[in-house]
Scaffold this active site. Sequence first.
Site, PDB file in Angstrom:
ATOM      1  N   HIS A 120       0.807  -1.220   0.000  1.00  0.00           N
ATOM      2  CA  HIS A 120       0.000   0.000   0.000  1.00  0.00           C
ATOM      3  C   HIS A 120       0.837   1.265   0.000  1.00  0.00           C
ATOM      4  O   HIS A 120       0.348   2.345  -0.326  1.00  0.00           O
ATOM      5  CB  HIS A 120      -1.003   0.004   1.160  1.00  0.00           C
ATOM      6  CG  HIS A 120      -0.446   0.289   2.509  1.00  0.00           C
ATOM      7  ND1 HIS A 120      -0.186  -0.679   3.444  1.00  0.00           N
ATOM      8  CD2 HIS A 120      -0.113   1.457   3.098  1.00  0.00           C
ATOM      9  CE1 HIS A 120       0.272  -0.125   4.555  1.00  0.00           C
ATOM     10  NE2 HIS A 120       0.335   1.167   4.371  1.00  0.00           N
ATOM     11  N   ASP A 151      -0.003  -7.599   1.492  1.00  0.00           N
ATOM     12  CA  ASP A 151       0.469  -6.215   1.634  1.00  0.00           C
ATOM     13  C   ASP A 151       1.995  -6.129   1.678  1.00  0.00           C
ATOM     14  O   ASP A 151       2.571  -5.443   2.515  1.00  0.00           O
ATOM     15  CB  ASP A 151      -0.139  -5.566   2.874  1.00  0.00           C
ATOM     16  CG  ASP A 151      -0.070  -4.034   2.808  1.00  0.00           C
ATOM     17  OD1 ASP A 151       0.176  -3.496   1.719  1.00  0.00           O
ATOM     18  OD2 ASP A 151      -0.243  -3.394   3.861  1.00  0.00           O
ATOM     19  N   SER A 235       4.335   2.713   7.877  1.00  0.00           N
ATOM     20  CA  SER A 235       4.060   1.500   7.106  1.00  0.00           C
ATOM     21  C   SER A 235       5.255   1.128   6.235  1.00  0.00           C
ATOM     22  O   SER A 235       5.832   1.963   5.544  1.00  0.00           O
ATOM     23  CB  SER A 235       2.837   1.709   6.216  1.00  0.00           C
ATOM     24  OG  SER A 235       1.668   1.758   6.984  1.00  0.00           O
TER      25      SER A 235
END
Length: 387
Positions: A120, A151, A235
């Site tokens: 992402h 992911d 992230s």
Amino acid sequence: MSYYPPQYDPWAPPPPPPPRRKRGLGTVLATLGLVVLVVLGFVAWDLGRGSLSPGSASSPLERSLRNEQTGNSTLDVADVAEKVEPGLVDVYSTLGYSGQQAAGTGMVLTGDGKVLTNNHVVAGATSIKVTDVDTGRTYRAEVLGYSRSRDVALLQVQNASGLGTVTTGDSSEVSVGDPVVGLGNAGGDGGEPSVSPGKVTALNQSITATDESTGSSEQLTGLIQVDANIQSGDSGGALADAEGRVIGMNTAASTGYQFGQNGRTAGVSGFAIPIDDALSLAQRIEAGQGSDTVHIGPSAFVGVSVSDAGGSGALVQQVVPGGPADDAGLVAGDVIVALDGRAVGSATDLTAVMDTLHPGDRVAVTWLDQSGQQRSATATLVEGPVG
């Protein structure tokens, strides 16, 4: 080539990253986010905002002045950060369809520039740059492959050598109560990483991010749950143990989405993908071993933005002028019900099919027009933004 609205130049270089933060500056608190956008036949994950406590984020100065007491173990935050930081990069993506900028973190696996990050962080990108946290040097990067369902993405930094790397541990040995430190590009500010100490609160957790506007969703399973304050921009960053070994990759979901865990709205927590799982996927990508859930190389592009059509297909919201869908005759308001001979019952289904395809593939597109008549045509997919 890719097709985009004429008013936006997707290949224009992104602006330079913000100046490197100096030691002693306080931490910029933001929120953790993951926005899933089903656009052009792929799901683009963007970063939103929302704070997670009770863990705390520490500036470099703050962490050098104290250690963290976690249960019966003392966590030397400064020592952990010193070991991990040389292997981190800040990741900056230019998102082709919207023209927006996104920021995240990556972990360097090899000196020649193989970088592990969340899918992402780079989804929807038409150009990617990474900045070496240790040296401040900026490089271009490309995506070697990704797994949306896990992911995970693997990048290759261009013209790099001698980069610092992270040291990985064994995530199968992680236990509830273990002290951990999350490191990353919190808030997308760049430079010296934010540092968030805490402890492991649960293992083998699942989260579901549901797009409140389209109804599409993605589920991540087998996650490490922590009470560290993982923030927006973290992230793709490191979750390290007390020895400075990376045992997980920070990830989570967000603003614009219902963030659910075990059927309920998720509470205040951070999540990380176990490093063993992430490395296994990275090795498959490097070896070129694609599958229904692992995409290798450039992403295919059909040229539509869609939303769910109440379980009957993917409702076309916009058609990119001059793109494959436009050439095939689709218009806004049509409902795609099959692609490449596979049924499409939702926006998520369309994304899943697109992940198995590549630029140059000729595919049959079947749709219902606004009068309810079924139509079909052949489209040749082109290269588009990262899936």
